[in-house]
Design a protein around this motif. Structure first.
Motif, mmCIF file in Angstrom:
data_model
loop_
_atom_site.group_PDB
_atom_site.id
_atom_site.type_symbol
_atom_site.label_atom_id
_atom_site.label_comp_id
_atom_site.label_asym_id
_atom_site.label_seq_id
_atom_site.Cartn_x
_atom_site.Cartn_y
_atom_site.Cartn_z
ATOM 1 N N PHE A 32 -33.165 -10.141 -21.075
ATOM 2 C CA PHE A 32 -32.908 -8.898 -21.794
ATOM 3 C C PHE A 32 -33.869 -8.790 -22.968
ATOM 4 O O PHE A 32 -34.220 -9.781 -23.589
ATOM 5 C CB PHE A 32 -31.465 -8.863 -22.306
ATOM 6 N N GLN A 33 -34.285 -7.552 -23.278
ATOM 7 C CA GLN A 33 -35.165 -7.295 -24.399
ATOM 8 C C GLN A 33 -34.452 -6.384 -25.405
ATOM 9 O O GLN A 33 -33.527 -5.655 -25.049
ATOM 10 C CB GLN A 33 -36.466 -6.603 -23.946
ATOM 11 N N LEU A 34 -34.912 -6.414 -26.642
ATOM 12 C CA LEU A 34 -34.356 -5.551 -27.676
ATOM 13 C C LEU A 34 -34.559 -4.084 -27.308
ATOM 14 O O LEU A 34 -35.601 -3.703 -26.791
ATOM 15 C CB LEU A 34 -35.023 -5.832 -29.022
ATOM 16 N N GLY A 35 -33.553 -3.269 -27.552
ATOM 17 C CA GLY A 35 -33.644 -1.837 -27.284
ATOM 18 C C GLY A 35 -33.359 -1.451 -25.841
ATOM 19 O O GLY A 35 -33.272 -0.268 -25.526
ATOM 20 N N GLN A 36 -33.213 -2.415 -24.961
ATOM 21 C CA GLN A 36 -32.934 -2.132 -23.554
ATOM 22 C C GLN A 36 -31.503 -1.633 -23.406
ATOM 23 O O GLN A 36 -30.601 -2.058 -24.115
ATOM 24 C CB GLN A 36 -33.134 -3.404 -22.738
ATOM 25 N N GLN A 37 -31.294 -0.717 -22.458
ATOM 26 C CA GLN A 37 -29.948 -0.218 -22.213
ATOM 27 C C GLN A 37 -29.332 -0.996 -21.053
ATOM 28 O O GLN A 37 -29.980 -1.258 -20.046
ATOM 29 C CB GLN A 37 -29.966 1.279 -21.904
ATOM 30 N N VAL A 38 -28.056 -1.364 -21.235
ATOM 31 C CA VAL A 38 -27.337 -2.162 -20.253
ATOM 32 C C VAL A 38 -25.939 -1.599 -20.045
ATOM 33 O O VAL A 38 -25.427 -0.847 -20.877
ATOM 34 C CB VAL A 38 -27.236 -3.644 -20.690
ATOM 35 N N LEU A 39 -25.334 -1.974 -18.912
ATOM 36 C CA LEU A 39 -23.946 -1.620 -18.630
ATOM 37 C C LEU A 39 -23.097 -2.869 -18.807
ATOM 38 O O LEU A 39 -23.509 -3.972 -18.460
ATOM 39 C CB LEU A 39 -23.806 -1.101 -17.200
ATOM 40 N N LEU A 40 -21.881 -2.691 -19.327
ATOM 41 C CA LEU A 40 -20.960 -3.794 -19.585
ATOM 42 C C LEU A 40 -19.863 -3.805 -18.538
ATOM 43 O O LEU A 40 -19.260 -2.772 -18.253
ATOM 44 C CB LEU A 40 -20.354 -3.641 -20.980
ATOM 45 N N PHE A 41 -19.608 -4.966 -17.942
ATOM 46 C CA PHE A 41 -18.557 -5.108 -16.940
ATOM 47 C C PHE A 41 -17.198 -4.977 -17.600
ATOM 48 O O PHE A 41 -16.904 -5.633 -18.595
ATOM 49 C CB PHE A 41 -18.664 -6.463 -16.234
ATOM 50 N N ASN A 42 -16.358 -4.097 -17.050
ATOM 51 C CA ASN A 42 -15.027 -3.846 -17.596
ATOM 52 C C ASN A 42 -14.044 -4.791 -16.918
ATOM 53 O O ASN A 42 -13.534 -4.500 -15.851
ATOM 54 C CB ASN A 42 -14.639 -2.387 -17.368
ATOM 55 N N SER A 43 -13.766 -5.929 -17.540
ATOM 56 C CA SER A 43 -12.901 -6.934 -16.929
ATOM 57 C C SER A 43 -11.437 -6.517 -16.959
ATOM 58 O O SER A 43 -10.629 -7.021 -16.189
ATOM 59 C CB SER A 43 -13.070 -8.273 -17.633
ATOM 60 N N LEU A 47 -6.744 -5.207 -13.930
ATOM 61 C CA LEU A 47 -5.308 -5.073 -14.079
ATOM 62 C C LEU A 47 -4.785 -3.798 -13.426
ATOM 63 O O LEU A 47 -3.655 -3.747 -12.973
ATOM 64 C CB LEU A 47 -4.924 -5.070 -15.564
ATOM 65 N N PHE A 48 -5.616 -2.759 -13.384
ATOM 66 C CA PHE A 48 -5.227 -1.463 -12.821
ATOM 67 C C PHE A 48 -6.279 -1.043 -11.807
ATOM 68 O O PHE A 48 -7.142 -0.221 -12.098
ATOM 69 C CB PHE A 48 -5.119 -0.414 -13.928
ATOM 70 N N PRO A 49 -6.252 -1.636 -10.622
ATOM 71 C CA PRO A 49 -7.326 -1.379 -9.660
ATOM 72 C C PRO A 49 -7.324 0.066 -9.164
ATOM 73 O O PRO A 49 -6.289 0.694 -9.013
ATOM 74 C CB PRO A 49 -7.018 -2.354 -8.522
ATOM 75 N N GLY A 50 -8.498 0.573 -8.925
ATOM 76 C CA GLY A 50 -8.682 1.897 -8.366
ATOM 77 C C GLY A 50 -9.952 1.897 -7.551
ATOM 78 O O GLY A 50 -10.970 1.384 -7.996
ATOM 79 N N LYS A 51 -9.900 2.481 -6.385
ATOM 80 C CA LYS A 51 -11.054 2.424 -5.496
ATOM 81 C C LYS A 51 -12.264 3.151 -6.069
ATOM 82 O O LYS A 51 -13.386 2.715 -5.905
ATOM 83 C CB LYS A 51 -10.702 3.054 -4.146
ATOM 84 N N LEU A 52 -12.050 4.253 -6.741
ATOM 85 C CA LEU A 52 -13.168 5.077 -7.184
ATOM 86 C C LEU A 52 -13.546 4.860 -8.643
ATOM 87 O O LEU A 52 -14.464 5.494 -9.134
ATOM 88 C CB LEU A 52 -12.839 6.553 -6.946
ATOM 89 N N LYS A 53 -12.868 3.975 -9.324
ATOM 90 C CA LYS A 53 -13.181 3.725 -10.728
ATOM 91 C C LYS A 53 -14.350 2.755 -10.827
ATOM 92 O O LYS A 53 -14.409 1.760 -10.116
ATOM 93 C CB LYS A 53 -11.973 3.146 -11.452
ATOM 94 N N SER A 54 -15.268 3.055 -11.717
ATOM 95 C CA SER A 54 -16.411 2.178 -11.918
ATOM 96 C C SER A 54 -15.993 0.972 -12.750
ATOM 97 O O SER A 54 -15.260 1.095 -13.723
ATOM 98 C CB SER A 54 -17.531 2.925 -12.634
ATOM 99 N N LYS A 55 -16.478 -0.189 -12.368
ATOM 100 C CA LYS A 55 -16.182 -1.399 -13.122
ATOM 101 C C LYS A 55 -17.185 -1.615 -14.251
ATOM 102 O O LYS A 55 -17.070 -2.551 -15.019
ATOM 103 C CB LYS A 55 -16.200 -2.602 -12.187
ATOM 104 N N TRP A 56 -18.184 -0.764 -14.330
ATOM 105 C CA TRP A 56 -19.224 -0.889 -15.349
ATOM 106 C C TRP A 56 -19.045 0.224 -16.370
ATOM 107 O O TRP A 56 -18.889 1.384 -16.024
ATOM 108 C CB TRP A 56 -20.602 -0.827 -14.697
ATOM 109 N N TYR A 57 -19.102 -0.154 -17.640
ATOM 110 C CA TYR A 57 -18.784 0.756 -18.730
ATOM 111 C C TYR A 57 -20.040 1.187 -19.460
ATOM 112 O O TYR A 57 -20.872 0.356 -19.810
ATOM 113 C CB TYR A 57 -17.811 0.045 -19.688
ATOM 114 N N GLU A 58 -20.185 2.424 -19.702
ATOM 115 C CA GLU A 58 -21.256 3.165 -20.358
ATOM 116 C C GLU A 58 -22.474 2.368 -20.811
ATOM 117 O O GLU A 58 -22.399 1.167 -21.028
ATOM 118 C CB GLU A 58 -20.691 3.909 -21.552
ATOM 119 N N PRO A 59 -23.604 3.026 -20.959
ATOM 120 C CA PRO A 59 -24.804 2.304 -21.411
ATOM 121 C C PRO A 59 -24.727 1.941 -22.893
ATOM 122 O O PRO A 59 -24.424 2.778 -23.730
ATOM 123 C CB PRO A 59 -25.942 3.284 -21.147
ATOM 124 N N PHE A 60 -24.974 0.680 -23.176
ATOM 125 C CA PHE A 60 -25.060 0.170 -24.537
ATOM 126 C C PHE A 60 -26.498 -0.257 -24.796
ATOM 127 O O PHE A 60 -27.243 -0.542 -23.872
ATOM 128 C CB PHE A 60 -24.138 -1.036 -24.737
#
Length: 112
Positions: A32-43, A47-60
């Motif tokens: 990873f480099q400074l200023g790079q945008q990444v997605l965070l895994f929503n662990s 607890l509340f599984p859903g087929k269409l819900k993304s497990k990755w949370y917004e770009p940081f």
């Protein structure tokens, strides 16, 4: 009796070394480099599984890369630009752009 214990200890040590080598091969090296945008895994989504819900949370945005795969993130959409937190780099993946739908889940636990 002592000889059997030492043999079992040595056998266990060899097994642990083999398992460690195998697990180290399967880990992906992420740079990873400074200023790079990444997605965070929503662990918590597990607890509340859903087929269409993304497990990755917004770009940081990456603010700082620390030792041992620790990465300091900041939210570019936040009102406080100094608000940061540290996460494990294994929970991140590179963001390539595009629209992301933000997922908000509200649980109300009514007493009684």
């Amino acid at each position: 009796m002592e000889e059997m214990r030492l043999t079992a200890y040595e056998s266990s040590k060899l097994y642990k070394e083999k398992v460690k080598k195998y697990n180290d091969k399967t880990l992906l090296k992420k740079d990873f480099q400074l200023g790079q945008q990444v997605l965070l895994f929503n662990s918590r989504l597990k607890l509340f599984p859903g087929k269409l819900k993304s497990k990755w949370y917004e770009p940081f945005t990456i603010k700082k890369v620390r030792q041992y795969v620790a990465v300091e993130l900041c939210d570019p959409q936040s009102k406080d630009p100094d608000r940061t937190w540290v996460v494990n780099g294994q929970r991140l993946k590179q963001y390539h752009g595009g629209a992301m739908e933000r997922l908000n889940t509200v649980l109300r636990l009514d007493p009684g």
